[in-house]
Design an enzyme around this catalytic site. Structure first.
Site, PDB file in Angstrom:
ATOM      1  N   LYS A 115       6.134   2.956  -4.655  1.00 49.11           N
ATOM      2  CA  LYS A 115       5.502   3.268  -3.356  1.00 49.11           C
ATOM      3  C   LYS A 115       6.414   4.220  -2.567  1.00 49.11           C
ATOM      4  O   LYS A 115       7.064   5.065  -3.172  1.00 49.11           O
ATOM      5  CB  LYS A 115       5.174   1.981  -2.599  1.00 49.11           C
ATOM      6  CG  LYS A 115       4.364   1.006  -3.478  1.00 49.11           C
ATOM      7  CD  LYS A 115       3.797  -0.161  -2.750  1.00 49.11           C
ATOM      8  CE  LYS A 115       3.026  -1.049  -3.723  1.00 49.11           C
ATOM      9  NZ  LYS A 115       2.347  -2.165  -3.100  1.00 49.11           N
TER      10      LYS A 115
ATOM     11  N   GLY B  66       1.857  -7.494  -2.243  1.00 41.92           N
ATOM     12  CA  GLY B  66       2.943  -7.597  -1.261  1.00 41.92           C
ATOM     13  C   GLY B  66       2.924  -8.873  -0.449  1.00 41.92           C
ATOM     14  O   GLY B  66       3.614  -8.979   0.563  1.00 41.92           O
TER      15      GLY B  66
ATOM     16  N   SER C 144       2.053  -9.059  -6.448  1.00 43.94           N
ATOM     17  CA  SER C 144       3.096 -10.095  -6.386  1.00 43.94           C
ATOM     18  C   SER C 144       3.542 -10.592  -7.755  1.00 43.94           C
ATOM     19  O   SER C 144       3.804 -11.780  -7.944  1.00 43.94           O
ATOM     20  CB  SER C 144       2.641 -11.260  -5.497  1.00 43.94           C
ATOM     21  OG  SER C 144       2.410 -10.813  -4.183  1.00 43.94           O
TER      22      SER C 144
ATOM     23  N   GLU D 184      -5.881  -5.021  -9.197  1.00 46.72           N
ATOM     24  CA  GLU D 184      -4.976  -5.407  -8.117  1.00 46.72           C
ATOM     25  C   GLU D 184      -5.781  -5.985  -6.948  1.00 46.72           C
ATOM     26  O   GLU D 184      -6.253  -5.227  -6.090  1.00 46.72           O
ATOM     27  CB  GLU D 184      -4.189  -4.182  -7.623  1.00 46.72           C
ATOM     28  CG  GLU D 184      -3.265  -3.586  -8.656  1.00 46.72           C
ATOM     29  CD  GLU D 184      -2.057  -2.909  -8.002  1.00 46.72           C
ATOM     30  OE1 GLU D 184      -0.937  -3.202  -8.412  1.00 46.72           O
ATOM     31  OE2 GLU D 184      -2.243  -2.109  -7.060  1.00 46.72           O
TER      32      GLU D 184
ATOM     33  N   HIS E  13      -5.198   3.675  -5.601  1.00 49.60           N
ATOM     34  CA  HIS E  13      -4.501   2.459  -5.147  1.00 49.60           C
ATOM     35  C   HIS E  13      -5.120   1.991  -3.817  1.00 49.60           C
ATOM     36  O   HIS E  13      -5.503   2.812  -2.983  1.00 49.60           O
ATOM     37  CB  HIS E  13      -3.004   2.750  -4.968  1.00 49.60           C
ATOM     38  CG  HIS E  13      -2.194   1.507  -4.813  1.00 49.60           C
ATOM     39  ND1 HIS E  13      -2.161   0.788  -3.639  1.00 49.60           N
ATOM     40  CD2 HIS E  13      -1.405   0.819  -5.681  1.00 49.60           C
ATOM     41  CE1 HIS E  13      -1.388  -0.278  -3.795  1.00 49.60           C
ATOM     42  NE2 HIS E  13      -0.915  -0.280  -5.030  1.00 49.60           N
TER      43      HIS E  13
ATOM     44  N   ASN F  72       5.629   0.618  -9.605  1.00 49.49           N
ATOM     45  CA  ASN F  72       5.135   1.455  -8.506  1.00 49.49           C
ATOM     46  C   ASN F  72       6.111   1.300  -7.341  1.00 49.49           C
ATOM     47  O   ASN F  72       6.101   0.280  -6.657  1.00 49.49           O
ATOM     48  CB  ASN F  72       3.724   0.996  -8.097  1.00 49.49           C
ATOM     49  CG  ASN F  72       3.199   1.788  -6.908  1.00 49.49           C
ATOM     50  OD1 ASN F  72       3.827   2.761  -6.472  1.00 49.49           O
ATOM     51  ND2 ASN F  72       2.056   1.381  -6.372  1.00 49.49           N
TER      52      ASN F  72
ATOM     53  N   GLU G 172      -3.847   0.938  -1.230  1.00 48.36           N
ATOM     54  CA  GLU G 172      -3.170   1.451  -0.026  1.00 48.36           C
ATOM     55  C   GLU G 172      -3.654   2.856   0.306  1.00 48.36           C
ATOM     56  O   GLU G 172      -3.723   3.236   1.481  1.00 48.36           O
ATOM     57  CB  GLU G 172      -1.648   1.412  -0.238  1.00 48.36           C
ATOM     58  CG  GLU G 172      -1.126  -0.021  -0.155  1.00 48.36           C
ATOM     59  CD  GLU G 172       0.143  -0.285  -0.955  1.00 48.36           C
ATOM     60  OE1 GLU G 172       0.782   0.673  -1.406  1.00 48.36           O
ATOM     61  OE2 GLU G 172       0.469  -1.476  -1.131  1.00 48.36           O
TER      62      GLU G 172
HETATM   63  P1  13P Z   1       3.626  -5.983  -5.176  1.00 50.61           P
HETATM   64  O1  13P Z   1       4.094  -6.233  -6.583  1.00 50.61           O
HETATM   65  O2  13P Z   1       4.734  -5.674  -4.231  1.00 50.61           O
HETATM   66  O3  13P Z   1       2.691  -7.054  -4.703  1.00 50.61           O
HETATM   67  O4  13P Z   1       2.756  -4.622  -5.223  1.00 50.61           O
HETATM   68  C1  13P Z   1       1.741  -4.511  -6.143  1.00 50.61           C
HETATM   69  C2  13P Z   1       1.225  -3.133  -6.136  1.00 50.61           C
HETATM   70  O5  13P Z   1       0.578  -2.704  -5.204  1.00 50.61           O
HETATM   71  C3  13P Z   1       1.541  -2.289  -7.304  1.00 50.61           C
HETATM   72  O6  13P Z   1       0.761  -1.123  -7.288  1.00 50.61           O
END
Ligand code: 13P
Length: 259
Positions: A11, A176, A216, A170, A95, A9, A97
């Site tokens: 983003k 992150g 992560s 997640e 997601h 992903n 976010e």
């Molecule tokens: P990270 O791997 O940067 O923690 O992000 C995870 C994520 O949100 C994947 O959709």
């Protein structure tokens, strides 16, 4: 047997130039990707050029969101039909976010999941608890609620469609932050998810749904997750942005398959 699925992903990272640069570097020395479904989810703008570049490869494309309607007066939105036209196979939905920064509502996520099935796209449905919810002991309640809400319009799916559904667990606190969940916590959550899917759908369909861990993930910890019975892959953010670190993840998975 559920096939392992690793999804990147990206983003809101990478221009078309960056995406092309990544892929060229990544494909310089192809290795260790048999038996693994590898999905790249770049920003919308890079989908078309990436589709051209990966034509002759086993990689597949995913989008990071979509509207549920085929077309209409929805300024700024992208439809499932538009994604399919580009050869997109997966779409990340719900997601955290999007839930948090764009106030995406459970009913919308449910419509999107159902629409993805209707248009032949495979949903990667993201669910996960916040740090506060975990601290208060509400993890199971939250995961079940999010599954119930997101699948409300898809409870009728047959086994074939169920096998195309991916649930990405997640935990919000692990995204992150560099603080991945422990294998134990992720394994417990995945077991909760699969057993609740069996309640919502039935055992047979729940058994073919793939569950990823995300948050992560890196080459040092990925085996802690994918070696667990209910976890079938990972959804990776940060560690998928550089060809080298993403390759390392794949090599780690390859070592697991060979062992
Ligand atoms: P990270 O791997 O940067 O923690 O992000 C995870 C994520 O949100 C994947 O959709």
């Amino acid at each position: 047997m559920r096939q392992l699925i690793l999804a990147a992903n990206w983003k809101m990272h990478k221009t078309v130039d960056d995406a092309e640069f990544f892929l060229k570097r990544f494909m310089e020395e192809p290795s260790g990707i048999t038996g693994l479904e590898l999905v790249f989810c770049p920003p919308f703008t890079a989908l078309y050029p990436m589709a051209q570049l990966i034509k002759e490869t086993p990689f597949v494309l995913g989008a990071q969101n979509m509207h549920w309607e085929k077309e209409g007066a929805y300024t700024g939105e992208i439809s499932p039909l538009m994604l399919r036209e580009l050869g997109v196979r997966y779409v990340i939905l719900g997601h955290s976010e999007r839930r948090r920064f764009f106030r995406e509502q459970p009913q919308e996520i449910s419509l999107k999941v159902a629409s993805a099935f209707n248009f032949g796209l495979n949903p990667i449905l993201c669910i996960g608890e916040t740090e506060e919810e975990r601290r208060q002991g509400h993890t199971e309640k939250v995961l079940c609620r999010q599954l119930r809400e997101a699948l409300a319009d898809s409870l009728h799916i047959d086994k074939e469609h169920a096998s195309k559904l991916v649930i990405a667990y997640e935990p919000v606190w692990a995204i992150g932050t560099g603080l991945a969940a422990s294998g134990k916590d992720a394994g417990e959550a995945a077991a909760i998810i699969r057993s609740y899917l069996a309640e919502l759908l039935d055992k047979e369909r729940a058994a073919v749904i793939r569950i990823q861990y995300g948050g992560s993930v890196n080459s040092d910890n990925i085996l802690d997750f994918v070696s667990l019975p209910d976890i079938d892959g990972a959804l990776v953010g940060g560690a998928s942005l550089k060809p080298g670190s993403f390759k390392e993840l794949i090599l780690a998975l390859d070592r697991l398959r060979r062992s």
